[in-house]
Design an enzyme around this catalytic site. Structure first.
Site, PDB file in Angstrom:
ATOM      1  N   ARG A  74       0.687  -1.308  -0.154  1.00  0.00           N
ATOM      2  CA  ARG A  74      -0.058  -0.079  -0.006  1.00  0.00           C
ATOM      3  C   ARG A  74       0.780   1.121  -0.019  1.00  0.00           C
ATOM      4  O   ARG A  74       1.664   1.349   0.749  1.00  0.00           O
ATOM      5  CB  ARG A  74      -0.985   0.093   1.155  1.00  0.00           C
ATOM      6  CG  ARG A  74      -1.840  -1.371   1.244  1.00  0.00           C
ATOM      7  CD  ARG A  74      -2.923  -1.555   2.136  1.00  0.00           C
ATOM      8  NE  ARG A  74      -3.678  -2.403   2.190  1.00  0.00           N
ATOM      9  CZ  ARG A  74      -4.736  -2.791   2.980  1.00  0.00           C
ATOM     10  NH1 ARG A  74      -4.873  -2.056   3.944  1.00  0.00           N
ATOM     11  NH2 ARG A  74      -5.309  -3.848   2.720  1.00  0.00           N
ATOM     12  N   ARG A  95       1.235   1.109  10.313  1.00  0.00           N
ATOM     13  CA  ARG A  95       0.829   1.589   8.962  1.00  0.00           C
ATOM     14  C   ARG A  95       2.002   1.340   8.287  1.00  0.00           C
ATOM     15  O   ARG A  95       2.921   2.430   8.374  1.00  0.00           O
ATOM     16  CB  ARG A  95       0.224   2.763   9.042  1.00  0.00           C
ATOM     17  CG  ARG A  95      -0.401   3.117   7.797  1.00  0.00           C
ATOM     18  CD  ARG A  95      -0.932   4.659   7.769  1.00  0.00           C
ATOM     19  NE  ARG A  95      -2.240   4.607   9.035  1.00  0.00           N
ATOM     20  CZ  ARG A  95      -3.647   4.343   8.329  1.00  0.00           C
ATOM     21  NH1 ARG A  95      -3.850   3.981   7.347  1.00  0.00           N
ATOM     22  NH2 ARG A  95      -4.392   4.254   9.506  1.00  0.00           N
ATOM     23  N   GLU A 151      -7.179  -2.030  14.018  1.00  0.00           N
ATOM     24  CA  GLU A 151      -8.114  -2.776  13.224  1.00  0.00           C
ATOM     25  C   GLU A 151      -7.236  -3.773  12.706  1.00  0.00           C
ATOM     26  O   GLU A 151      -6.443  -3.676  11.833  1.00  0.00           O
ATOM     27  CB  GLU A 151      -8.545  -2.023  12.031  1.00  0.00           C
ATOM     28  CG  GLU A 151      -9.388  -2.303  11.096  1.00  0.00           C
ATOM     29  CD  GLU A 151      -9.571  -1.469   9.704  1.00  0.00           C
ATOM     30  OE1 GLU A 151      -9.786  -0.413  10.040  1.00  0.00           O
ATOM     31  OE2 GLU A 151      -9.788  -2.196   8.561  1.00  0.00           O
ATOM     32  N   SER A 165     -11.102  -6.894   8.782  1.00  0.00           N
ATOM     33  CA  SER A 165     -12.274  -6.153   8.297  1.00  0.00           C
ATOM     34  C   SER A 165     -13.123  -7.084   7.559  1.00  0.00           C
ATOM     35  O   SER A 165     -12.315  -7.824   6.573  1.00  0.00           O
ATOM     36  CB  SER A 165     -11.680  -4.948   7.208  1.00  0.00           C
ATOM     37  OG  SER A 165     -12.778  -4.249   6.658  1.00  0.00           O
ATOM     38  N   ARG A 201      -0.295  -6.036  12.954  1.00  0.00           N
ATOM     39  CA  ARG A 201      -1.280  -5.412  14.216  1.00  0.00           C
ATOM     40  C   ARG A 201      -1.454  -6.457  15.101  1.00  0.00           C
ATOM     41  O   ARG A 201      -1.457  -6.211  16.423  1.00  0.00           O
ATOM     42  CB  ARG A 201      -2.433  -4.839  13.587  1.00  0.00           C
ATOM     43  CG  ARG A 201      -1.967  -3.406  12.726  1.00  0.00           C
ATOM     44  CD  ARG A 201      -3.465  -2.945  12.266  1.00  0.00           C
ATOM     45  NE  ARG A 201      -2.945  -1.723  11.503  1.00  0.00           N
ATOM     46  CZ  ARG A 201      -3.702  -1.036  10.767  1.00  0.00           C
ATOM     47  NH1 ARG A 201      -5.290  -1.306  10.854  1.00  0.00           N
ATOM     48  NH2 ARG A 201      -3.511  -0.032  10.007  1.00  0.00           N
TER      49      ARG A 201
END
Length: 428
Positions: A260, A275, A347, A350, A389
RNA sequence: GGAGAGGUGGCCGAGUGGUUUAAGGCGGCUGUCUUGAAAACAGUUGACCGAAAGGUCCGGGGGUUCGAAUCCCUCCCUCUCCGCCA
């Protein structure tokens, strides 16, 4: 992609649903182009029917004046057809382009809201630890313990890159293997090792293109894209396929690197590995019959929750409001794990139901049991789980006063019985 | 990278300019037979757009032609041989 017929036949319903998303999709342009396309089509098809009949006569006729006259006639008709075909192609292209930019419609039970502040916390599991001075955030802890080398990650690749070291690297491998084992053995998923480079068509299929190209890494020379999640590869596994009756649901689990660009989060979450540009993730993807997708979302969510429960990590279940839904989801539920050192809910999963939105784009259908017309499948996916995470949560929840980290009980078998991760050789 | 052969319905496969409205097989569905099933036999069965009439679709795109699965250009993909290679 939305069903054009739905837009045509229930424009007000679609408009209302889109209004809940606060987007201004060009519905009027779409309706107008659709109208234009269909009237053009009627005209050109009439002419083609004439030409087909005429050409057939020519084929049967003996050479002569009559035949030559007919040929000249048909030639002229052909020119007109070519012009109209050109118009149809142009309108089609414009229409398709607009349709690709319209987001999925939210389910009726998705709460309304402008942004993440309106998301609904559905429930909690476990007891979140109180932050305290004795609980270090993972970036300090991991660096002190020789588990992550941030500095050299930056030197080699730039900001948001890092090296996992020694037992930390082992822990990640163990976690991946263990998670996949749970999903394949206990939850009945088929494991896939997917490509991480995909064609543009695949990105369009899952909805990452054309709108979100600027969040992706792209190799221009070969025109291939690095996937931001294995969802892309695995969903497109069945692109342009007509699946046999009775083979649904199909459930796949895949581990992959995810890439990403994080172009639009400059300055956010810059510390640690929350991140980053490249990370491992275990992803679940399901292809199901439309009537089953509601239930399948909850079983998918439960599959992801099982991982956190077995790791004994406190988490909360959060339903996204309309303002925080992704472009492709009709409904999305996240799992957020508690990180007492970062003092943050992370998070880690998802889970989303895309209904037939992706299936239309990727052309994934199934033949119904009754032998009727093929229908689009519903696709769903959920992380099970994202590795960085999850590791943050393990580091911060399982750290001891001396900086060592207790290995969660379920993982010890995957680490040769090791119970504690001690300080690793220093980063020298 | 070099040389060659290919891509046709859910799958396999025939078809090299005009009754192809894409043969045939497999698979699916229905029926006969059977207590039931299997086997056998018979029938049926492509997708998309459209209210319908009708039209479109033979890897994608473009072209030639009155007419293209069929001829030409281009791109993608698969296979065979050679070369290179973890």
């Amino acid at each position: 992609m939305l069903d054009l017929r739905l837009i045509r036949e229930q424009p007000d319903m679609v408009r209302d649903a889109l209004r809940r998303l606060n987007t201004d999709a060009p519905l009027d342009d779409i309706l107008q182009l659709d109208e234009q396309r269909r009237s053009l089509l009627t005209r050109v098809e009439e002419l083609k029917a004439q030409r087909n009949a005429g050409s057939k006569e020519i084929g049967k006729a003996a050479a002569g004046q009559e035949r030559d006259k007919k040929i000249a006639e048909m030639r002229q008709l052909g020119d007109t057809i070519a012009e109209l075909d050109e118009e149809v192609r142009d309108v089609d292209e414009r229409l398709h382009k607009l349709l690709l930019e319209v987001p999925n419609l939210p389910d009726p039970d998705v709460p309304d809201g402008p942004d993440e502040s309106a998301n609904v916390i559905v429930r909690h599991w476990g007891d979140p630890k109180e932050p305290s001075d004795s609980i270090a955030p993972h970036w300090d802890l991991a660096e002190n313990q020789g588990l992550i080398d941030f500095e050299r990650g930056v030197k080699v690749s730039g900001s948001r890159f890092y090296f996992l070291r020694a037992d930390m690297a082992r822990l990640q491998r163990a976690l991946i293997t263990w998670m996949i084992d749970i999903h394949t053995r206990e939850h009945d998923y088929i494991e896939l090792t997917p490509p991480v480079l995909v064609r543009s068509e695949s990105m369009v299929g899952t909805g990452n293109l054309p709108k979100f190209g600027d969040t992706l890494y792209h190799d221009e020379e070969s025109d291939l894209w690095l996937i931001p999640t294995a969802e892309v590869s695995v969903t497109n596994y069945h692109r342009d396929e007509l699946l046999d009756a009775g083979t649904l649901p199909r459930k796949y689990v895949a581990q992959s690197l995810c890439f990403r660009r994080e172009q639009f989060s400059a300055g956010r979450d810059v510390r640690g590995i929350k991140r980053v540009h490249q990370f491992e993730k275990v992803e679940m993807v399901k292809f199901v019959e439309p009537e089953k997708s509601d239930d399948e979302l909850y079983s998918l969510l439960d599959n992801a929750e099982q991982i956190l429960r077995k790791l004994e990590l406190p988490y909360r279940v959060v339903q996204m409001c309309t303002g925080d839904l992704s472009f492709v989801s009709a409904k999305k539920i996240d799992l957020e794990v508690w990180a007492p050192g970062s003092e943050d809910w992370l998070e880690v999963s998802s889970c989303a139901n895309f209904r037939d939105f992706q299936a239309r784009r990727a052309n994934i259908r199934f033949r119904t049991e009754d032998g009727g017309r093929p229908q689009y499948v519903h696709t769903l996916n959920g992380s099970g789980l994202a590795l960085p995470r999850t590791m943050i949560a393990i580091l911060e929840n399982y750290q001891q006063p001396d900086g060592s980290i207790v290995v969660p009980a379920v993982l010890r078998g995957y680490l040769g019985g090791q119970e504690v991760i001690e300080k690793q050789p220093g980063i020298w």
